[in-house]
Design an enzyme around this catalytic site. Structure first.
Site, PDB file in Angstrom:
ATOM      1  N   GLU A   1       0.599  -1.620  -0.040  1.00 16.03           N
ATOM      2  CA  GLU A   1      -0.287   0.170   0.124  1.00 16.03           C
ATOM      3  C   GLU A   1       0.739   1.877  -0.227  1.00 16.03           C
ATOM      4  O   GLU A   1       0.423   2.088  -0.725  1.00 16.03           O
ATOM      5  CB  GLU A   1      -0.689   0.193   1.352  1.00 16.03           C
TER       6      GLU A   1
ATOM      7  N   HIS B   1      -9.523  -5.507  10.914  1.00 20.92           N
ATOM      8  CA  HIS B   1     -10.002  -5.542  10.124  1.00 20.92           C
ATOM      9  C   HIS B   1     -11.925  -5.162   9.857  1.00 20.92           C
ATOM     10  O   HIS B   1     -12.989  -5.024   9.023  1.00 20.92           O
ATOM     11  CB  HIS B   1     -10.803  -6.449   9.236  1.00 20.92           C
TER      12      HIS B   1
END
Length: 327
Positions: free
Chosen positions: A60, A129
């Site tokens: 990322e 998450h």
């Protein structure tokens, strides 16, 4: 009008903007060959090719930085994060480069880039998450932050984000990708960044929310209608800049405010909106402002604890009755 899923509305926005402007390209993990982790980019690789729909390594920080560099030299990247939990790895690029480059370069380099992907809880995905970071990004000058709650808003806001000359964070809900709704098919359909939307008019209590919490607020409003309590539901849609005017006008009418936010309570969007209301409409309030937020703890895995963590219609009902002195 067409009936579209949330993911289809996002895809329509991407396709239309990529056809309209050859500078627009999509980059992220599994956006190409796999058609996107949530199938938002399905079919785009076939239509636009591998130079404009780019599969990346699991890095990322790397592909966010590449996107920022591309934006600085005239392209208009759309960077997809598989989840904004993973965007933590790229937050240095987003906050220290994308947000600040226009200012640090004395106006020489704008960064017309979109960072988009799912945010918040999606069930039993546990602590790492299930986080909602909208308020983090909204705290940063130089960024714009949007959180659509319907397929219509998803298309209109994403198209506006892609055309914007500033970096825009588009935070979606993983649980809403399959949601269906009416979406305009016009290619010039845009929803301006910075405008809230009154999803349900009412006269007794103002309830402010964004993202999937809008649907929690709407369900509570529907149930409270049976008890003769009229709830006005405002969808912020944009979290930076926030449309305070729409909220203030509503509070001046209802004299009561409840704010619903999925994230933790400390330093959240709800706290900011509550502060601004008491600053600009204090004399109109007939009850304290009440927040309904996620629990001040990391998200657990057990379904019973997930349920206890998240705002729900019953908690919103109790808050609305409290400010309306109906308890």
């Amino acid at each position: 009008m067409a009936i579209m899923q949330f993911r289809e509305a996002l895809r329509a926005a991407l396709r239309e903007e990529m056809r309209r402007d050859p500078r627009v390209f999509l980059m992220g993990e599994e956006v190409g060959e796999y058609n996107g982790a949530y199938k938002v980019s399905e079919g785009l690789l076939t239509e636009f090719g591998a130079k404009r729909v780019i599969d990346t390594p699991i890095s990322e920080l790397g592909f966010a930085g590449i996107g920022i560099g591309a934006a600085m030299v005239g392209l208009r990247p759309v960077i997809e994060f598989m989840t904004f939990n993973f965007a933590l790895l790229a937050i240095d690029q987003i906050v220290n480069h994308a947000a600040k480059m226009l200012h640090m370069s004395g106006g020489q380099f704008s960064v017309p880039i979109v960072f988009r992907g799912p945010s918040g809880s999606a069930g039993q995905l546990a602590q790492q998450h299930s986080q909602s970071f909208e308020n983090w990004y909204a705290n940063v000058p130089g960024l714009k932050v949007v959180s659509p709650s319907t397929p219509r808003d998803a298309k209109g806001l994403l198209k506006s984000a892609i055309r914007d000359d500033d970096p825009v964070i588009v935070m979606e809900s993983e649980l809403m990708y399959g949601m269906k709704g009416e979406v305009p098919e016009e290619e010039d359909f845009l929803i301006p960044i910075g405008e809230a939307d009154i999803k349900r008019p009412g006269k007794d209590v103002t309830v402010v929310a964004f993202g999937k919490m809008v649907h929690v607020a709407l369900e509570a409003a529907q149930l409270l209608e049976k008890e003769n309590l009229s709830i006005e539901v405002i969808d912020l849609r944009t979290l930076r800049p926030i449309d305070y005017g729409t909220v203030i006008r509503s509070v001046k009418k209802t004299n009561r405010l409840v704010i619903v936010e999925e994230s933790w309570p400390l330093g959240g969007i709800a706290a900011e909106v509550g502060f601004m209301v008491q600053r600009q409409a204090f004399d109109y309030l007939d009850a304290p402002v009440v927040r309904v937020t996620g629990a001040d703890t990391p998200m657990a895995y057990a379904p019973t604890l997930v349920e206890a963590f998240l705002p729900n219609p019953q908690r919103v009902i109790e808050a609305a009755k409290y400010v309306a002195y109906r308890l």
